[in-house]
Write a protein that holds these residues in place. Structure first.
Motif, PDB file in Angstrom:
ATOM      1  N   LEU A  89       0.809  -1.221   0.000  1.00 53.90           N
ATOM      2  CA  LEU A  89       0.000   0.000   0.000  1.00 53.90           C
ATOM      3  C   LEU A  89       0.845   1.276   0.000  1.00 53.90           C
ATOM      4  O   LEU A  89       0.422   2.292  -0.557  1.00 53.90           O
ATOM      5  CB  LEU A  89      -0.930   0.003   1.222  1.00 53.90           C
ATOM      6  CG  LEU A  89      -1.963  -1.134   1.297  1.00 53.90           C
ATOM      7  CD1 LEU A  89      -2.731  -1.067   2.606  1.00 53.90           C
ATOM      8  CD2 LEU A  89      -2.923  -1.074   0.108  1.00 53.90           C
ATOM      9  N   THR A  90       1.993   1.230   0.655  1.00 53.48           N
ATOM     10  CA  THR A  90       2.865   2.410   0.730  1.00 53.48           C
ATOM     11  C   THR A  90       4.316   1.957   0.850  1.00 53.48           C
ATOM     12  O   THR A  90       4.595   0.843   1.310  1.00 53.48           O
ATOM     13  CB  THR A  90       2.497   3.280   1.946  1.00 53.48           C
ATOM     14  OG1 THR A  90       3.349   4.415   1.976  1.00 53.48           O
ATOM     15  CG2 THR A  90       2.592   2.515   3.237  1.00 53.48           C
ATOM     16  N   SER A  91       5.220   2.847   0.449  1.00 53.00           N
ATOM     17  CA  SER A  91       6.659   2.568   0.548  1.00 53.00           C
ATOM     18  C   SER A  91       7.287   3.186   1.785  1.00 53.00           C
ATOM     19  O   SER A  91       8.506   3.052   1.995  1.00 53.00           O
ATOM     20  CB  SER A  91       7.385   3.093  -0.705  1.00 53.00           C
ATOM     21  OG  SER A  91       7.192   4.500  -0.834  1.00 53.00           O
ATOM     22  N   LEU A  92       6.483   3.828   2.635  1.00 52.32           N
ATOM     23  CA  LEU A  92       7.016   4.504   3.815  1.00 52.32           C
ATOM     24  C   LEU A  92       7.314   3.515   4.957  1.00 52.32           C
ATOM     25  O   LEU A  92       8.281   3.687   5.690  1.00 52.32           O
ATOM     26  CB  LEU A  92       6.040   5.573   4.292  1.00 52.32           C
ATOM     27  CG  LEU A  92       5.756   6.712   3.296  1.00 52.32           C
ATOM     28  CD1 LEU A  92       4.690   7.642   3.853  1.00 52.32           C
ATOM     29  CD2 LEU A  92       7.037   7.478   2.984  1.00 52.32           C
ATOM     30  N   PHE A  93       6.485   2.519   5.109  1.00 50.15           N
ATOM     31  CA  PHE A  93       6.699   1.519   6.165  1.00 50.15           C
ATOM     32  C   PHE A  93       6.094   0.199   5.707  1.00 50.15           C
ATOM     33  O   PHE A  93       5.220   0.155   4.844  1.00 50.15           O
ATOM     34  CB  PHE A  93       6.092   1.971   7.506  1.00 50.15           C
ATOM     35  CG  PHE A  93       4.708   2.553   7.384  1.00 50.15           C
ATOM     36  CD1 PHE A  93       3.580   1.743   7.382  1.00 50.15           C
ATOM     37  CD2 PHE A  93       4.531   3.936   7.255  1.00 50.15           C
ATOM     38  CE1 PHE A  93       2.315   2.288   7.269  1.00 50.15           C
ATOM     39  CE2 PHE A  93       3.266   4.478   7.140  1.00 50.15           C
ATOM     40  CZ  PHE A  93       2.150   3.663   7.148  1.00 50.15           C
ATOM     41  N   ASP A  94       6.577  -0.889   6.332  1.00 49.12           N
ATOM     42  CA  ASP A  94       6.145  -2.241   5.943  1.00 49.12           C
ATOM     43  C   ASP A  94       5.097  -2.837   6.887  1.00 49.12           C
ATOM     44  O   ASP A  94       4.370  -3.743   6.497  1.00 49.12           O
ATOM     45  CB  ASP A  94       7.361  -3.176   5.905  1.00 49.12           C
ATOM     46  CG  ASP A  94       8.364  -2.773   4.844  1.00 49.12           C
ATOM     47  OD1 ASP A  94       7.945  -2.128   3.855  1.00 49.12           O
ATOM     48  OD2 ASP A  94       9.558  -3.093   5.003  1.00 49.12           O
ATOM     49  N   ARG A  95       5.048  -2.394   8.111  1.00 49.97           N
ATOM     50  CA  ARG A  95       4.098  -2.937   9.085  1.00 49.97           C
ATOM     51  C   ARG A  95       3.439  -1.795   9.842  1.00 49.97           C
ATOM     52  O   ARG A  95       4.015  -0.718  10.026  1.00 49.97           O
ATOM     53  CB  ARG A  95       4.815  -3.854  10.109  1.00 49.97           C
ATOM     54  CG  ARG A  95       5.430  -5.116   9.517  1.00 49.97           C
ATOM     55  CD  ARG A  95       4.375  -6.153   9.171  1.00 49.97           C
ATOM     56  NE  ARG A  95       5.007  -7.415   8.831  1.00 49.97           N
ATOM     57  CZ  ARG A  95       5.509  -7.716   7.641  1.00 49.97           C
ATOM     58  NH1 ARG A  95       5.456  -6.813   6.656  1.00 49.97           N
ATOM     59  NH2 ARG A  95       6.059  -8.880   7.410  1.00 49.97           N
ATOM     60  N   ILE A  96       2.211  -2.091  10.310  1.00 46.48           N
ATOM     61  CA  ILE A  96       1.495  -1.169  11.180  1.00 46.48           C
ATOM     62  C   ILE A  96       0.835  -2.008  12.283  1.00 46.48           C
ATOM     63  O   ILE A  96       0.262  -3.067  12.014  1.00 46.48           O
ATOM     64  CB  ILE A  96       0.442  -0.343  10.405  1.00 46.48           C
ATOM     65  CG1 ILE A  96      -0.233   0.667  11.335  1.00 46.48           C
ATOM     66  CG2 ILE A  96      -0.587  -1.219   9.733  1.00 46.48           C
ATOM     67  CD1 ILE A  96      -1.161   1.641  10.619  1.00 46.48           C
ATOM     68  N   ALA A  97       0.962  -1.543  13.508  1.00 47.95           N
ATOM     69  CA  ALA A  97       0.373  -2.234  14.660  1.00 47.95           C
ATOM     70  C   ALA A  97      -0.613  -1.299  15.344  1.00 47.95           C
ATOM     71  O   ALA A  97      -0.341  -0.099  15.504  1.00 47.95           O
ATOM     72  CB  ALA A  97       1.453  -2.671  15.641  1.00 47.95           C
ATOM     73  N   ILE A  98      -1.752  -1.853  15.748  1.00 43.98           N
ATOM     74  CA  ILE A  98      -2.803  -1.089  16.431  1.00 43.98           C
ATOM     75  C   ILE A  98      -3.135  -1.826  17.727  1.00 43.98           C
ATOM     76  O   ILE A  98      -3.345  -3.050  17.726  1.00 43.98           O
ATOM     77  CB  ILE A  98      -4.061  -0.945  15.559  1.00 43.98           C
ATOM     78  CG1 ILE A  98      -3.704  -0.324  14.199  1.00 43.98           C
ATOM     79  CG2 ILE A  98      -5.116  -0.111  16.263  1.00 43.98           C
ATOM     80  CD1 ILE A  98      -4.856  -0.325  13.210  1.00 43.98           C
ATOM     81  N   VAL A  99      -3.194  -1.071  18.818  1.00 44.26           N
ATOM     82  CA  VAL A  99      -3.485  -1.659  20.122  1.00 44.26           C
ATOM     83  C   VAL A  99      -4.320  -0.666  20.915  1.00 44.26           C
ATOM     84  O   VAL A  99      -4.237   0.551  20.707  1.00 44.26           O
ATOM     85  CB  VAL A  99      -2.175  -2.006  20.879  1.00 44.26           C
ATOM     86  CG1 VAL A  99      -1.368  -0.767  21.154  1.00 44.26           C
ATOM     87  CG2 VAL A  99      -2.472  -2.760  22.163  1.00 44.26           C
ATOM     88  N   SER A 100      -5.163  -1.197  21.836  1.00 42.29           N
ATOM     89  CA  SER A 100      -6.048  -0.352  22.656  1.00 42.29           C
ATOM     90  C   SER A 100      -5.557  -0.312  24.092  1.00 42.29           C
ATOM     91  O   SER A 100      -5.038  -1.309  24.623  1.00 42.29           O
ATOM     92  CB  SER A 100      -7.484  -0.891  22.634  1.00 42.29           C
ATOM     93  OG  SER A 100      -8.001  -0.847  21.316  1.00 42.29           O
ATOM     94  N   GLY A 101      -5.743   0.867  24.741  1.00 41.79           N
ATOM     95  CA  GLY A 101      -5.453   1.045  26.156  1.00 41.79           C
ATOM     96  C   GLY A 101      -6.686   1.520  26.879  1.00 41.79           C
ATOM     97  O   GLY A 101      -7.538   2.213  26.301  1.00 41.79           O
ATOM     98  N   THR A 102      -6.796   1.178  28.135  1.00 40.03           N
ATOM     99  CA  THR A 102      -8.003   1.515  28.895  1.00 40.03           C
ATOM    100  C   THR A 102      -7.974   2.925  29.469  1.00 40.03           C
ATOM    101  O   THR A 102      -9.022   3.468  29.812  1.00 40.03           O
ATOM    102  CB  THR A 102      -8.187   0.516  30.046  1.00 40.03           C
ATOM    103  OG1 THR A 102      -7.007   0.525  30.871  1.00 40.03           O
ATOM    104  CG2 THR A 102      -8.409  -0.893  29.507  1.00 40.03           C
TER     105      THR A 102
END
Length: 230
Positions: free
Chosen positions: A30-43
């Motif tokens: 999708l993009t050449s800027l980064f290879d991975r993206i991580a999403i996480v939730s905090g309370t």
């Protein structure tokens, strides 16, 4: 740093602070800027800041580069830029509002593939034992065997019960013909005593029958007695 090693470090850092709903997506197509993206939730704000600090410290200790961090002041959405991987640490309402999974979630990465189990050393494998040796076989505990009762006993008991049944009926029929004496009540006994105490009635003699009118009068015979002279 290798991308697989980097994403393993990120997941370990997020799990150490108990991050919720961790998701990793591949974005190289999708993009050449980064290879991975991580999403996480905090309370809470405190937890989101702690998650971001855990990722930063773990990557630094492993020799990785930290390009930048944003959003630590508010703690609602903290972004950690690791170069080849971007980590979004968000509170649940913010994550539900922006829906980053719909933008970058084309090809999710399985977390099990990111954290591969280390291979076992040659000395850790258990030794194979041949099955034909009696000493190598495990002792099997003897279990008690419960024998079932033969059905012949049940049949014999049923026959004896059937034979005894008519005898009871016969005794019952004999008991029907017996007479049972019942003692008189107190009132009946008192009445009998009173009857016995009453005086007996006098029985009158029967009257002589009157002579019929047609019958002849009875003759009376008068005998004369002679006087004896002195």
């Amino acid at each position: 740093m290798d991308i697989k090693k980097l994403q393993t470090l990120v997941i370990d850092a997020l799990e150490d602070v108990k991050g919720q709903d961790i998701a990793v997506f591949e974005t190289s197509h999708l993009t050449s800027l980064f290879d991975r993206i991580a999403i996480v939730s905090g309370t809470s704000n405190r937890q989101t800041k702690a998650l971001a600090a855990s990722v930063r410290n773990k990557v630094k200790d492993a020799g990785g580069d930290i390009i930048g961090m944003e959003g630590e002041d508010t703690g609602e959405w903290v972004l950690v830029d690791l170069g080849d991987m971007i980590v979004h640490i968000m509170q649940a309402p913010i994550r539900a509002y922006y829906r980053l999974e719909e933008i970058w979630g084309d090809t999710p990465v399985k977390l099990g593939a990111a954290k591969r189990a280390p291979k076992k050393a040659a000395g850790d494998e258990p030794k194979k034992v041949s099955g034909h040796l009696a000493a190598s076989k495990a002792n099997v505990e003897a279990t008690p065997v419960i024998e079932k009762k033969a059905p012949a006993k049940k049949a014999a008991a049923a026959t004896t019960a059937a034979k005894k049944a008519p005898a009871k009926k016969a005794t019952a029929s004999k008991a029907v013909g017996k007479t049972v004496k019942v003692a008189p009540t107190k009132t009946e006994a008192a009445a009998v005593k009173a009857l016995k105490a009453l005086p007996e009635k006098k029985v009158r003699a029967p009257r002589a029958a009157k002579p019929a009118a047609d019958a002849a009068p009875a003759k009376t015979v008068i005998k004369r007695i002679k006087k004896v002279e002195a």
